[in-house]
Each structure stands twice: as C-alpha cells, then as structure tokens.
Design a protein around this motif. Sequence first.
Motif, mmCIF file in Angstrom:
data_model
loop_
_atom_site.group_PDB
_atom_site.id
_atom_site.type_symbol
_atom_site.label_atom_id
_atom_site.label_comp_id
_atom_site.label_asym_id
_atom_site.label_seq_id
_atom_site.Cartn_x
_atom_site.Cartn_y
_atom_site.Cartn_z
ATOM 1 N N LYS A 85 -24.275 44.332 -23.546
ATOM 2 C CA LYS A 85 -23.694 43.760 -24.779
ATOM 3 C C LYS A 85 -22.421 42.980 -24.452
ATOM 4 C CE LYS A 85 -25.771 46.416 -28.410
ATOM 5 N NZ LYS A 85 -26.070 47.850 -28.134
ATOM 6 N N ILE A 86 -21.610 43.551 -23.560
ATOM 7 C CA ILE A 86 -20.381 42.881 -23.130
ATOM 8 C C ILE A 86 -20.733 41.588 -22.401
ATOM 9 C CG2 ILE A 86 -18.534 43.054 -21.388
ATOM 10 C CD1 ILE A 86 -18.110 45.907 -22.292
ATOM 11 N N VAL A 92 -19.857 33.294 -21.395
ATOM 12 C CA VAL A 92 -19.248 32.063 -20.886
ATOM 13 C C VAL A 92 -18.006 32.346 -20.020
ATOM 14 C CG1 VAL A 92 -18.246 29.833 -21.512
ATOM 15 C CG2 VAL A 92 -20.234 30.704 -22.751
ATOM 16 N N PRO A 93 -17.002 33.067 -20.551
ATOM 17 C CA PRO A 93 -15.847 33.321 -19.668
ATOM 18 C C PRO A 93 -16.202 34.088 -18.390
ATOM 19 C CG PRO A 93 -15.546 34.420 -21.797
ATOM 20 C CD PRO A 93 -16.755 33.566 -21.919
ATOM 21 N N ILE A 94 -17.108 35.062 -18.481
ATOM 22 C CA ILE A 94 -17.449 35.827 -17.278
ATOM 23 C C ILE A 94 -18.155 34.934 -16.248
ATOM 24 C CG2 ILE A 94 -18.919 37.678 -16.355
ATOM 25 C CD1 ILE A 94 -18.194 39.385 -18.727
ATOM 26 N N ILE A 182 -11.373 40.172 -15.621
ATOM 27 C CA ILE A 182 -12.345 39.325 -14.917
ATOM 28 C C ILE A 182 -11.770 38.937 -13.552
ATOM 29 C CG2 ILE A 182 -13.575 37.112 -14.961
ATOM 30 C CD1 ILE A 182 -13.770 37.408 -18.006
ATOM 31 N N GLY A 183 -10.489 38.589 -13.519
ATOM 32 C CA GLY A 183 -9.840 38.246 -12.249
ATOM 33 C C GLY A 183 -9.880 39.397 -11.266
ATOM 34 N N LEU A 184 -9.577 40.590 -11.743
ATOM 35 C CA LEU A 184 -9.575 41.767 -10.864
ATOM 36 C C LEU A 184 -10.974 42.071 -10.320
ATOM 37 C CD1 LEU A 184 -7.111 44.087 -12.814
ATOM 38 C CD2 LEU A 184 -6.840 43.364 -10.435
ATOM 39 N N GLY A 185 -11.986 41.955 -11.170
ATOM 40 C CA GLY A 185 -13.359 42.225 -10.740
ATOM 41 C C GLY A 185 -13.840 41.225 -9.702
ATOM 42 N N CYS A 186 -13.390 39.955 -9.868
ATOM 43 C CA CYS A 186 -13.808 38.888 -8.954
ATOM 44 C C CYS A 186 -13.096 38.976 -7.610
ATOM 45 C CB CYS A 186 -13.451 37.533 -9.552
ATOM 46 S SG CYS A 186 -14.840 36.698 -10.215
ATOM 47 N N ALA A 187 -11.806 39.299 -7.638
ATOM 48 C CA ALA A 187 -11.000 39.238 -6.413
ATOM 49 C C ALA A 187 -11.007 40.562 -5.664
ATOM 50 C CB ALA A 187 -9.567 38.830 -6.745
ATOM 51 N N SER A 188 -11.010 41.675 -6.392
ATOM 52 C CA SER A 188 -10.777 42.965 -5.738
ATOM 53 C C SER A 188 -11.827 44.033 -6.033
ATOM 54 C CB SER A 188 -9.386 43.480 -6.113
ATOM 55 O OG SER A 188 -8.423 42.576 -5.661
ATOM 56 N N HIS A 189 -13.029 43.598 -6.401
ATOM 57 C CA HIS A 189 -14.183 44.491 -6.591
ATOM 58 C C HIS A 189 -13.832 45.874 -7.174
ATOM 59 C CE1 HIS A 189 -13.129 46.134 -2.576
ATOM 60 N NE2 HIS A 189 -12.796 44.900 -2.331
ATOM 61 N N SER A 207 -14.670 44.323 -16.261
ATOM 62 C CA SER A 207 -14.409 44.147 -14.842
ATOM 63 C C SER A 207 -15.631 44.533 -13.991
ATOM 64 C CB SER A 207 -13.192 44.995 -14.464
ATOM 65 O OG SER A 207 -12.546 44.481 -13.349
ATOM 66 N N THR A 208 -16.323 45.613 -14.397
ATOM 67 C CA THR A 208 -17.523 46.062 -13.676
ATOM 68 C C THR A 208 -18.607 44.991 -13.705
ATOM 69 O OG1 THR A 208 -17.042 48.324 -14.368
ATOM 70 C CG2 THR A 208 -19.252 47.901 -13.544
ATOM 71 N N VAL A 209 -18.863 44.468 -14.916
ATOM 72 C CA VAL A 209 -19.889 43.433 -15.066
ATOM 73 C C VAL A 209 -19.551 42.236 -14.181
ATOM 74 C CG1 VAL A 209 -20.822 41.765 -16.706
ATOM 75 C CG2 VAL A 209 -20.583 44.146 -17.372
ATOM 76 N N THR A 210 -18.264 41.831 -14.188
ATOM 77 C CA THR A 210 -17.833 40.693 -13.368
ATOM 78 C C THR A 210 -18.057 40.971 -11.890
ATOM 79 O OG1 THR A 210 -16.079 40.381 -14.976
ATOM 80 C CG2 THR A 210 -15.936 39.098 -12.975
ATOM 81 N N MET A 211 -17.690 42.183 -11.469
ATOM 82 C CA MET A 211 -17.829 42.543 -10.062
ATOM 83 C C MET A 211 -19.290 42.423 -9.603
ATOM 84 S SD MET A 211 -17.265 46.228 -8.308
ATOM 85 C CE MET A 211 -18.818 46.880 -8.870
ATOM 86 N N ILE A 212 -20.217 42.934 -10.429
ATOM 87 C CA ILE A 212 -21.630 42.922 -10.039
ATOM 88 C C ILE A 212 -22.173 41.492 -10.028
ATOM 89 C CG2 ILE A 212 -23.944 43.782 -10.604
ATOM 90 C CD1 ILE A 212 -22.528 46.232 -11.862
ATOM 91 N N LEU A 213 -21.826 40.720 -11.084
ATOM 92 C CA LEU A 213 -22.306 39.335 -11.124
ATOM 93 C C LEU A 213 -21.744 38.530 -9.964
ATOM 94 C CD1 LEU A 213 -22.343 38.167 -14.822
ATOM 95 C CD2 LEU A 213 -24.240 38.764 -13.344
ATOM 96 N N SER A 214 -20.488 38.786 -9.638
ATOM 97 C CA SER A 214 -19.856 38.075 -8.534
ATOM 98 C C SER A 214 -20.574 38.395 -7.225
ATOM 99 C CB SER A 214 -18.380 38.461 -8.494
ATOM 100 O OG SER A 214 -17.830 38.197 -7.254
ATOM 101 N N ALA A 215 -20.975 39.669 -7.054
ATOM 102 C CA ALA A 215 -21.706 40.054 -5.842
ATOM 103 C C ALA A 215 -23.037 39.307 -5.763
ATOM 104 C CB ALA A 215 -21.941 41.560 -5.825
ATOM 105 N N VAL A 216 -23.724 39.193 -6.916
ATOM 106 C CA VAL A 216 -25.005 38.486 -6.943
ATOM 107 C C VAL A 216 -24.793 36.999 -6.629
ATOM 108 C CG1 VAL A 216 -26.911 37.747 -8.438
ATOM 109 C CG2 VAL A 216 -26.065 40.095 -8.570
ATOM 110 N N PHE A 217 -23.801 36.406 -7.291
ATOM 111 C CA PHE A 217 -23.559 34.979 -7.119
ATOM 112 C C PHE A 217 -23.145 34.640 -5.685
ATOM 113 C CE2 PHE A 217 -21.029 31.072 -7.533
ATOM 114 C CZ PHE A 217 -22.003 30.261 -8.110
ATOM 115 N N VAL A 218 -22.243 35.446 -5.132
ATOM 116 C CA VAL A 218 -21.790 35.196 -3.761
ATOM 117 C C VAL A 218 -22.956 35.324 -2.784
ATOM 118 C CG1 VAL A 218 -20.367 36.087 -1.865
ATOM 119 C CG2 VAL A 218 -19.368 35.794 -4.119
ATOM 120 N N SER A 219 -23.793 36.361 -2.957
ATOM 121 C CA SER A 219 -24.872 36.532 -1.983
ATOM 122 C C SER A 219 -25.897 35.412 -2.080
ATOM 123 C CB SER A 219 -25.539 37.902 -2.133
ATOM 124 O OG SER A 219 -26.075 38.033 -3.410
#
Lengths: 230, 122
Positions: A85-86, A92-94, A182-189, A207-219
Amino acid sequence: MIPDFFIGIVMIVGTIIVYILSKKLYIKFPSPFLLPITVSLIVIIVVLSFLHIPYDTYMTGGSWLNHLLGPGVVALAYPLYEHRKILKKLAVPILVGTITGALIGILTGVGLASLADFNADILYSISPKSVTTPVAVSIIESIGGIQSLGAVFVMIAGVGGTMMSAFIFNASSITSPTSKSIGLGCASHVIGVTKAMESSQQQGAISTVTMILSAVFVSMTLPFILLLFI
Amino acid sequence: MLKGLKIITQILFLYVFYLIGSWIQSTFTLPIPGSIIGMILLFIFLLINVIHEKWVKEGANWMVSHLVLFIIPATVGIMNFFSFFKGKGLLLILIVLVSTAMVLISTSFSTQWIIRRKKDHI
C-alpha cells in the motif's frame, strides 16, 4: 586428521553462537558501533587468527550457511508485498529516489575508484555498496569481484551513511520525513532503515520498501553501467 | 515444534524460488543474480494471488530477521585483506563515504522536490 565434516559442524555452531550473543548485546546496547554483523565479524576473525585457522578451513562449514543467502534474498519479496500500500501511495517519489540514488551511488563509487586507478576486481566489489549485503554479495557473485571486500564496503556505507545523515539533514534544507527515509534506505540499506524506524513504524516501512527496490534496480542496471568503466 | 516445522517447510518453498531464479539466470545467461529473479517472481505471484500470503509469511519473516547470520561467512573473508587496507585500500573507505553522502543528498533532495511539487498541484 579430523574429518572436514566435523570441522564444518564446529564452524557452523560457533558462528551461530557468536551471532546469537552479538544480537543479545545489540538489544541491550543499540549503538551503530555494536551492530551484530560488526561484532560477530570481529569476534570470529579474532578467534580464527588466534587459533591459526585459515579462512578456507572456516568456510568448510561457513559455505553451508552461505547457501541460505539465496532463499534469504527471495524472502525479501514478503516485506515488499506486506507494504504494497505504501509502495502504491508513494510510487513516484520512491521510484525517482531509487533511480537517482542507484545511479549516483554506482557512478560516483565506481567513478572515484576508477579515477584512483584501482583494478577491475575492486571496481566490481565497490559497485553494489549501497544495497543490502545479501544482495550485494549475490551481485558480486554473478558479475565478478571479491565478495568479502564488497561486504565491507556495504558495511561502511551503512554505518557511515547513517551517522552522516543527522549532520547532512541538519545542514541542508531536507525536512520532509518521507524524503529522509527514502534517502536512508537508498544510501545505507538495513542500517539506514533502522534509523528511519526510530521516527515511526510508517517511516521504517517506507525505508524498507526503498531498500528492497533499490537492491532490485541496482542488480538489474549495474552490469550495464559497469561496461562504461571496464 | 509445529511452528518450527512450518517455518522449515516455508523456507524450502523459498528455496524452490531461488532454484527457479537461478535456473532462469543460467538458461538465459542473465547478469542479474538468480536470487533477485526468484524474489521478483515471488512478489508478482503474491500480488496476483497465485501464492497465498499464508504460505510464506512465517518462513520469510524468519529468514529476513536472521539475514545477518547468512552474510557472516562471506564477510569473514575480509581477514585475508587486512594488508590491503593498510595501504592504498584506505582510500576506498573515503570513496565509499563520499559516494554514500552524495546518494543520501541526491535521493532526499529529488524526492522532497517531487513530494512538494505534487502538493502544490493539489
């Protein structure tokens, strides 16, 4: 000679005991310097060096635990689903934050290391430093590089980024709590997520959602971006 | 006891997704880790209700809360690189910190700009 199987069991049981104790320590004293991963690492390395046990011997048991990394990464699908839901509300921002952070993180990390004339192995190892360790280690496994070195860079990004965040947010005009998470999730997992969780459960979830999406996007993008440098 | 059995079964279920992801990776020679492919598949299956939340919840939560345990072995390998950090390698620590600060600033600024712009439109 003691059979490998027996050594393996001792290494696994030892690792699990150290892990449980370090987790208990962190619950009592939650400080970024006493993170379970850092404490476990120091204890295990000190014990191995003291007993003159080489890393390869440790890995006869360690590699069994390593096999669980794969399903561990798969398991991250659940928290992402749980917070869907989040994800929908802040899509868009995430997404913009994740793409910006992933690109800046890879380009500046690999770019600076390349300017400093480090070899390809190092560039591979530093490239996934913003993403959570299990994913970073898996990425290095598939693109090449040194896994343990990569894991250390991830740790520095986590602890360093979280500690710098208070200063950076105070010194800049970043005031939106959502942007901070979002910044914390992206930079510092995960370590950044823990920090975001301090303000509220909701911010922790963002932050959790951002961290996981960032992991997917980076890989998904990393192998192609690296072609620019190597 | 029953709960432990449930968790183990669910972890095996997650392992199957990892195997499928790894199979896709090697069959199509993709540079993306098999575990990430497995994760994306599981997420999609959860979203379209092919897999029910109940089938993975406990196992996934258990795995996520103990992820640290599984990254210890790979990380311990740093013991072979201590001499590296005595020399030029030290510079890499600085590089990681500078790059991380840039990620933090760029991400937070870009999202804040978008969130504010959205609010102005409403």
